[in-house]
Design a protein around this motif. Structure first.
Motif, PDB file in Angstrom:
ATOM      1  N   SER A  70       2.630   5.996   9.451  1.00 53.69           N
ATOM      2  CA  SER A  70       1.139   5.392   9.185  1.00 53.69           C
ATOM      3  C   SER A  70       0.219   6.424   8.545  1.00 53.69           C
ATOM      4  O   SER A  70       0.063   7.733   8.939  1.00 53.69           O
ATOM      5  CB  SER A  70       0.630   5.199  10.870  1.00 53.69           C
ATOM      6  N   SER A 119       4.482   3.449  11.038  1.00 55.89           N
ATOM      7  CA  SER A 119       3.734   2.517  10.406  1.00 55.89           C
ATOM      8  C   SER A 119       2.878   1.347  11.553  1.00 55.89           C
ATOM      9  O   SER A 119       3.686   1.056  12.566  1.00 55.89           O
ATOM     10  CB  SER A 119       4.277   1.717   9.584  1.00 55.89           C
ATOM     11  N   ASP A 147       2.281  -1.499  10.985  1.00 57.84           N
ATOM     12  CA  ASP A 147       3.144  -2.885  10.896  1.00 57.84           C
ATOM     13  C   ASP A 147       4.460  -2.816  11.706  1.00 57.84           C
ATOM     14  O   ASP A 147       5.306  -3.630  11.495  1.00 57.84           O
ATOM     15  CB  ASP A 147       3.069  -3.197   9.648  1.00 57.84           C
ATOM     16  N   ALA A 206       5.945  -5.706  13.433  1.00 54.79           N
ATOM     17  CA  ALA A 206       6.318  -6.898  12.447  1.00 54.79           C
ATOM     18  C   ALA A 206       7.549  -6.816  11.801  1.00 54.79           C
ATOM     19  O   ALA A 206       8.354  -7.648  11.687  1.00 54.79           O
ATOM     20  CB  ALA A 206       5.072  -6.841  11.735  1.00 54.79           C
ATOM     21  N   HIS A 252       6.623  -3.488   2.208  1.00 54.64           N
ATOM     22  CA  HIS A 252       5.201  -4.271   2.223  1.00 54.64           C
ATOM     23  C   HIS A 252       4.291  -3.603   1.286  1.00 54.64           C
ATOM     24  O   HIS A 252       4.039  -2.585   1.460  1.00 54.64           O
ATOM     25  CB  HIS A 252       4.616  -4.135   3.819  1.00 54.64           C
ATOM     26  N   ALA A 295      -3.208  -7.565  10.035  1.00 50.86           N
ATOM     27  CA  ALA A 295      -2.701  -6.251   9.650  1.00 50.86           C
ATOM     28  C   ALA A 295      -2.080  -5.662  11.231  1.00 50.86           C
ATOM     29  O   ALA A 295      -2.823  -5.818  12.150  1.00 50.86           O
ATOM     30  CB  ALA A 295      -3.030  -5.196   9.179  1.00 50.86           C
ATOM     31  N   ALA A 296      -0.981  -5.233  11.350  1.00 55.91           N
ATOM     32  CA  ALA A 296      -0.719  -4.508  12.704  1.00 55.91           C
ATOM     33  C   ALA A 296      -0.254  -5.428  13.555  1.00 55.91           C
ATOM     34  O   ALA A 296      -0.080  -5.080  14.922  1.00 55.91           O
ATOM     35  CB  ALA A 296      -1.722  -3.526  13.190  1.00 55.91           C
ATOM     36  N   SER A 297      -0.136  -6.792  13.314  1.00 56.83           N
ATOM     37  CA  SER A 297       0.249  -7.789  14.457  1.00 56.83           C
ATOM     38  C   SER A 297       1.650  -8.309  14.275  1.00 56.83           C
ATOM     39  O   SER A 297       2.247  -8.153  13.086  1.00 56.83           O
ATOM     40  CB  SER A 297      -0.703  -8.956  14.337  1.00 56.83           C
ATOM     41  N   MET A 339       2.499 -11.080  11.646  1.00 52.31           N
ATOM     42  CA  MET A 339       2.835 -11.012  10.223  1.00 52.31           C
ATOM     43  C   MET A 339       4.253 -10.968  10.078  1.00 52.31           C
ATOM     44  O   MET A 339       4.752 -11.570   8.836  1.00 52.31           O
ATOM     45  CB  MET A 339       2.362  -9.400   9.696  1.00 52.31           C
ATOM     46  N   HIS A 346      -4.003 -10.308   2.276  1.00 51.01           N
ATOM     47  CA  HIS A 346      -3.707  -9.267   2.441  1.00 51.01           C
ATOM     48  C   HIS A 346      -2.643  -8.434   1.638  1.00 51.01           C
ATOM     49  O   HIS A 346      -2.994  -7.580   0.908  1.00 51.01           O
ATOM     50  CB  HIS A 346      -2.714  -9.502   4.010  1.00 51.01           C
TER      51      HIS A 346
END
Ligand SMILES: [Zn+2]
Length: 207
Positions: free
Chosen positions: A25, A54, A56, A59, A75, A114-116, A119, A138
């Motif tokens: 991240s 990360s 993300d 996801a 991504h 983001a970060a969900s 995604m 995004h």
């Protein structure tokens, strides 16, 4: 290449052993070394690496779980594809290089944070047979059976999106390939490159 600047986006891969590699991240790519990349199980248990993964990751793991043929996810926050996602629900096949790389038109997913994990859910729901989706407001999720295939997908998606934006700036009527022309382009692309057989003549006939 301008696909993601500084620390934006992420790259992840499924190893033949089934473990997942995920970039850390918030680290600038130029500063990153191999040891910064995390190795984890598909359920997110970290096997190797000291960095925070990360944001993300949830996801990304969802995509790897739901799409067994996909072994690489890139991504990005690439600007032209993202711009197209602000004004339409799909980038059609306007140039032959797009379906060669993405295998078809590229859908725009509804917005997700983001970060969900959403995604990842949206990517799986909208990708179909295509190797990319645009995440509304995004960026892009590019997919591949290999890292090279995912990279081709996001690079040629960006090129096609740029062409689409330029074409649309001149006219609302933008030409698109027919489904037959898309199939032809994908068929011909299998013969593209070194060490391949000659293109069968009937493959290049007018469709
Ligand atoms: Zn992002």
């Amino acid at each position: 290449m301008g696909l993601s600047r500084f620390q934006g986006g992420n790259v992840s891969m499924r190893m033949p052993s089934g473990e997942i590699l995920v970039t850390p991240s918030g680290m600038i790519y130029e500063d990153m070394v191999a040891a910064d990349v995390l190795v984890m199980t598909i359920d997110g248990r970290i096997i190797e690496g000291e960095r925070a993964a990360s944001v993300d990751t949830e996801a990304l793991l969802y995509i790897f779980k739901k799409m067994p043929p996909i072994n690489a996810v890139i991504h990005t926050h690439q600007p032209f594809a993202t711009a197209v996602g602000l004004v339409t629900d799909e980038l059609p096949c306007i140039v032959t290089t797009l379906p060669n790389a993405t295998k078809g038109p590229v859908k725009v997913c509804p917005f997700s944070s983001a970060a969900s994990v959403e995604m990842g859910i949206q990517t799986v729901e909208n990708a179909g047979d295509s190797l990319a989706v645009i995440l509304k407001c995004h960026g892009v999720m590019a997919l591949g059976s290999t890292l090279k295939e995912a990279l081709y997908s996001c690079i040629y998606l960006e090129e096609a999106a740029k062409t689409y934006v330029y074409a649309h700036s001149m006219s609302d009527k933008v030409a698109c390939l027919s489904p037959e022309q898309v199939d032809q382009a994908v068929g011909i692309f299998k013969y593209y490159g070194q060490g391949k057989a000659a293109i069968p003549q009937d493959l290049t006939k007018k469709v």
